[in-house]
Design a protein around this motif. Structure first.
Motif, PDB file in Angstrom:
ATOM      1  N   PHE A 186     -52.162 -16.319  53.579  1.00 41.52           N
ATOM      2  CA  PHE A 186     -52.419 -17.374  53.089  1.00 41.52           C
ATOM      3  C   PHE A 186     -51.529 -18.490  53.747  1.00 41.52           C
ATOM      4  CE2 PHE A 186     -52.266 -21.420  50.453  1.00 41.52           C
ATOM      5  CZ  PHE A 186     -53.736 -21.619  50.618  1.00 41.52           C
ATOM      6  N   ARG A 187     -52.002 -19.259  54.353  1.00 43.35           N
ATOM      7  CA  ARG A 187     -51.082 -20.615  54.883  1.00 43.35           C
ATOM      8  C   ARG A 187     -51.977 -21.763  54.757  1.00 43.35           C
ATOM      9  NH1 ARG A 187     -46.542 -21.069  57.158  1.00 43.35           N
ATOM     10  NH2 ARG A 187     -46.123 -19.038  57.870  1.00 43.35           N
ATOM     11  N   PRO A 188     -51.638 -22.959  53.886  1.00 43.67           N
ATOM     12  CA  PRO A 188     -52.503 -23.883  53.772  1.00 43.67           C
ATOM     13  C   PRO A 188     -52.598 -24.794  55.110  1.00 43.67           C
ATOM     14  CG  PRO A 188     -50.499 -24.102  52.617  1.00 43.67           C
ATOM     15  CD  PRO A 188     -50.283 -22.638  53.182  1.00 43.67           C
ATOM     16  N   THR A 189     -53.813 -25.025  55.484  1.00 46.09           N
ATOM     17  CA  THR A 189     -53.814 -26.058  56.528  1.00 46.09           C
ATOM     18  C   THR A 189     -54.299 -27.605  56.168  1.00 46.09           C
ATOM     19  OG1 THR A 189     -56.212 -25.496  56.455  1.00 46.09           O
ATOM     20  CG2 THR A 189     -54.889 -24.144  57.863  1.00 46.09           C
ATOM     21  N   HIS A 190     -54.646 -27.631  54.730  1.00 45.60           N
ATOM     22  CA  HIS A 190     -54.846 -28.883  54.122  1.00 45.60           C
ATOM     23  C   HIS A 190     -54.702 -28.890  52.743  1.00 45.60           C
ATOM     24  CE1 HIS A 190     -57.721 -28.497  57.769  1.00 45.60           C
ATOM     25  NE2 HIS A 190     -57.765 -29.993  57.667  1.00 45.60           N
ATOM     26  N   VAL A 191     -54.657 -30.060  52.118  1.00 41.27           N
ATOM     27  CA  VAL A 191     -54.574 -30.314  50.531  1.00 41.27           C
ATOM     28  C   VAL A 191     -55.894 -30.954  50.144  1.00 41.27           C
ATOM     29  CG1 VAL A 191     -52.064 -30.016  50.333  1.00 41.27           C
ATOM     30  CG2 VAL A 191     -53.224 -32.022  50.656  1.00 41.27           C
ATOM     31  N   GLN A 228     -56.907 -23.497  52.517  1.00 43.31           N
ATOM     32  CA  GLN A 228     -56.897 -23.348  54.089  1.00 43.31           C
ATOM     33  C   GLN A 228     -58.351 -23.442  54.394  1.00 43.31           C
ATOM     34  OE1 GLN A 228     -56.683 -18.603  54.712  1.00 43.31           O
ATOM     35  NE2 GLN A 228     -54.926 -19.296  56.274  1.00 43.31           N
ATOM     36  N   LEU A 229     -58.511 -24.246  55.504  1.00 40.58           N
ATOM     37  CA  LEU A 229     -59.907 -24.468  55.983  1.00 40.58           C
ATOM     38  C   LEU A 229     -60.259 -23.259  57.146  1.00 40.58           C
ATOM     39  CD1 LEU A 229     -62.414 -26.454  56.306  1.00 40.58           C
ATOM     40  CD2 LEU A 229     -61.049 -27.544  58.428  1.00 40.58           C
ATOM     41  N   VAL A 230     -61.498 -22.473  56.594  1.00 39.33           N
ATOM     42  CA  VAL A 230     -61.539 -21.451  57.236  1.00 39.33           C
ATOM     43  C   VAL A 230     -62.806 -21.560  58.172  1.00 39.33           C
ATOM     44  CG1 VAL A 230     -62.358 -18.849  56.731  1.00 39.33           C
ATOM     45  CG2 VAL A 230     -61.030 -20.021  55.362  1.00 39.33           C
ATOM     46  N   ASP A 231     -63.855 -22.399  57.766  1.00 39.27           N
ATOM     47  CA  ASP A 231     -64.913 -22.506  58.736  1.00 39.27           C
ATOM     48  C   ASP A 231     -65.466 -23.961  58.643  1.00 39.27           C
ATOM     49  OD1 ASP A 231     -67.087 -21.979  60.294  1.00 39.27           O
ATOM     50  OD2 ASP A 231     -68.299 -20.920  58.720  1.00 39.27           O
ATOM     51  N   ARG A 267     -69.150 -26.336  59.178  1.00 41.05           N
ATOM     52  CA  ARG A 267     -70.666 -26.609  59.862  1.00 41.05           C
ATOM     53  C   ARG A 267     -70.933 -28.078  59.571  1.00 41.05           C
ATOM     54  NH1 ARG A 267     -73.242 -21.266  56.585  1.00 41.05           N
ATOM     55  NH2 ARG A 267     -71.884 -19.670  57.561  1.00 41.05           N
ATOM     56  N   GLY A 268     -70.874 -28.606  60.651  1.00 36.08           N
ATOM     57  CA  GLY A 268     -70.998 -30.064  60.341  1.00 36.08           C
ATOM     58  C   GLY A 268     -70.019 -30.672  59.655  1.00 36.08           C
ATOM     59  N   ASP A 269     -70.411 -31.607  58.667  1.00 36.52           N
ATOM     60  CA  ASP A 269     -69.327 -32.189  57.647  1.00 36.52           C
ATOM     61  C   ASP A 269     -69.009 -31.075  56.624  1.00 36.52           C
ATOM     62  OD1 ASP A 269     -69.705 -34.586  59.040  1.00 36.52           O
ATOM     63  OD2 ASP A 269     -71.106 -35.276  57.836  1.00 36.52           O
ATOM     64  N   TRP A 270     -69.597 -30.040  56.488  1.00 43.22           N
ATOM     65  CA  TRP A 270     -69.105 -28.987  55.383  1.00 43.22           C
ATOM     66  C   TRP A 270     -67.881 -28.149  55.962  1.00 43.22           C
ATOM     67  CZ3 TRP A 270     -71.361 -28.933  50.555  1.00 43.22           C
ATOM     68  CH2 TRP A 270     -72.294 -29.329  50.615  1.00 43.22           C
ATOM     69  N   GLY A 271     -67.107 -27.949  55.016  1.00 42.72           N
ATOM     70  CA  GLY A 271     -65.829 -27.038  55.137  1.00 42.72           C
ATOM     71  C   GLY A 271     -65.744 -26.167  54.291  1.00 42.72           C
ATOM     72  N   TYR A 272     -65.682 -24.792  54.676  1.00 40.10           N
ATOM     73  CA  TYR A 272     -65.414 -23.477  53.862  1.00 40.10           C
ATOM     74  C   TYR A 272     -63.781 -23.430  53.608  1.00 40.10           C
ATOM     75  CZ  TYR A 272     -65.957 -19.109  51.333  1.00 40.10           C
ATOM     76  OH  TYR A 272     -65.460 -18.219  50.487  1.00 40.10           O
ATOM     77  N   ILE A 273     -63.443 -23.572  52.424  1.00 40.34           N
ATOM     78  CA  ILE A 273     -61.984 -23.480  52.289  1.00 40.34           C
ATOM     79  C   ILE A 273     -61.759 -22.173  51.198  1.00 40.34           C
ATOM     80  CG2 ILE A 273     -61.561 -26.058  52.272  1.00 40.34           C
ATOM     81  CD1 ILE A 273     -61.465 -24.335  49.057  1.00 40.34           C
ATOM     82  N   ARG A 274     -60.477 -21.723  51.578  1.00 47.27           N
ATOM     83  CA  ARG A 274     -60.039 -20.682  50.794  1.00 47.27           C
ATOM     84  C   ARG A 274     -58.693 -21.253  50.065  1.00 47.27           C
ATOM     85  NH1 ARG A 274     -62.336 -16.259  50.013  1.00 47.27           N
ATOM     86  NH2 ARG A 274     -63.407 -16.131  51.740  1.00 47.27           N
ATOM     87  N   CYS A 275     -58.598 -20.798  48.459  1.00 46.59           N
ATOM     88  CA  CYS A 275     -57.440 -21.180  47.916  1.00 46.59           C
ATOM     89  C   CYS A 275     -56.422 -19.972  48.059  1.00 46.59           C
ATOM     90  CB  CYS A 275     -57.651 -21.518  46.492  1.00 46.59           C
ATOM     91  SG  CYS A 275     -58.997 -22.933  46.285  1.00 46.59           S
ATOM     92  N   ALA A 276     -55.256 -20.117  47.550  1.00 41.97           N
ATOM     93  CA  ALA A 276     -53.805 -19.270  47.385  1.00 41.97           C
ATOM     94  C   ALA A 276     -54.596 -17.950  46.708  1.00 41.97           C
ATOM     95  CB  ALA A 276     -53.079 -19.809  47.265  1.00 41.97           C
ATOM     96  N   ASN A 277     -55.311 -18.074  45.838  1.00 37.84           N
ATOM     97  CA  ASN A 277     -55.673 -16.852  44.916  1.00 37.84           C
ATOM     98  C   ASN A 277     -57.057 -16.069  45.464  1.00 37.84           C
ATOM     99  OD1 ASN A 277     -57.873 -18.525  44.435  1.00 37.84           O
ATOM    100  ND2 ASN A 277     -57.668 -18.600  42.177  1.00 37.84           N
ATOM    101  N   GLY A 278     -57.376 -16.603  46.831  1.00 36.42           N
ATOM    102  CA  GLY A 278     -58.558 -15.929  47.676  1.00 36.42           C
ATOM    103  C   GLY A 278     -60.119 -16.705  47.100  1.00 36.42           C
ATOM    104  N   TRP A 279     -60.114 -17.385  46.098  1.00 30.13           N
ATOM    105  CA  TRP A 279     -61.298 -18.249  45.815  1.00 30.13           C
ATOM    106  C   TRP A 279     -61.717 -19.331  46.958  1.00 30.13           C
ATOM    107  CZ3 TRP A 279     -62.866 -23.069  44.496  1.00 30.13           C
ATOM    108  CH2 TRP A 279     -64.236 -23.259  44.126  1.00 30.13           C
TER     109      TRP A 279
END
Length: 180
Positions: free
Chosen positions: A6-11, A39-42, A44-56
């Protein structure tokens, strides 16, 4: 627990952010806390799929995320915080206070309302990735990057000189307490 790699790309912006199970406004989930490193993973248009440090993970309005620098702040760009240990001690104390409240709640010594009262205003945040560390300083309202020797601001939840909240640290640095 931090997910390996996990490496944060955003807050998350300073006022939090709604989240969804899927890129569909009809499927809301738990909102994200202010200034949570993600962490911004994906996209789709304006949508962003994020992952948190705990994996959620969750879907958010990706346009609202606050980007952190691609690289940690350059050497020598410190905010007058040469020693991270005092801030780490405050994190340890906040975690101990929260843990004690959880223990009292679990033992039946507190009800939900008393737990909320006892933990009100308690804010901590810490991501450790090898020698790198991202640490939330609630007294200054900012996230800091540390390399074990010094800390540098990379995101803040306060306005400074009329600049909007949540600006990247690479765009502005916040003066330490006493230098404002």
């Amino acid at each position: 627990m931090t997910t390996p790699g996990f490496r944060p790309t955003h807050v998350v912006p300073p006022h939090g952010l709604p989240a969804w199970e899927a890129p569909d406004p009809a499927r809301p989930t738990v909102p994200l806390d202010p200034l949570l490193p993600v962490q911004l993973v994906d996209r789709r248009g304006d949508w962003g799929y994020i992952r948190c440090a705990n994996g959620w993970g969750a879907w958010v309005d990706g346009r609202l995320l606050v980007a952190v620098p691609d690289d940690p702040p350059a050497g020598g760009e410190t905010d007058g915080i040469a020693d991270p240990r005092p801030l780490l001690a405050r994190v340890e104390q906040a975690l101990a206070d929260y843990r004690a409240a959880v223990e009292d709640l679990a033992a039946g010594g507190l009800d939900g309302e008393a737990f909320e009262t006892r933990t009100e205003g308690l804010r901590i945040g810490l991501v450790v990735d090898g020698a790198s560390m991202w640490l939330y300083d609630p007294q200054e309202g900012r996230w800091l990057y540390g390399d074990g020797r010094r800390l540098s601001t990379y995101a803040t939840d306060r306005s400074v000189d009329g600049v909007d909240d949540g600006a990247r640290a690479s765009d502005r640095l916040v003066a330490p307490e006493g230098e404002r």
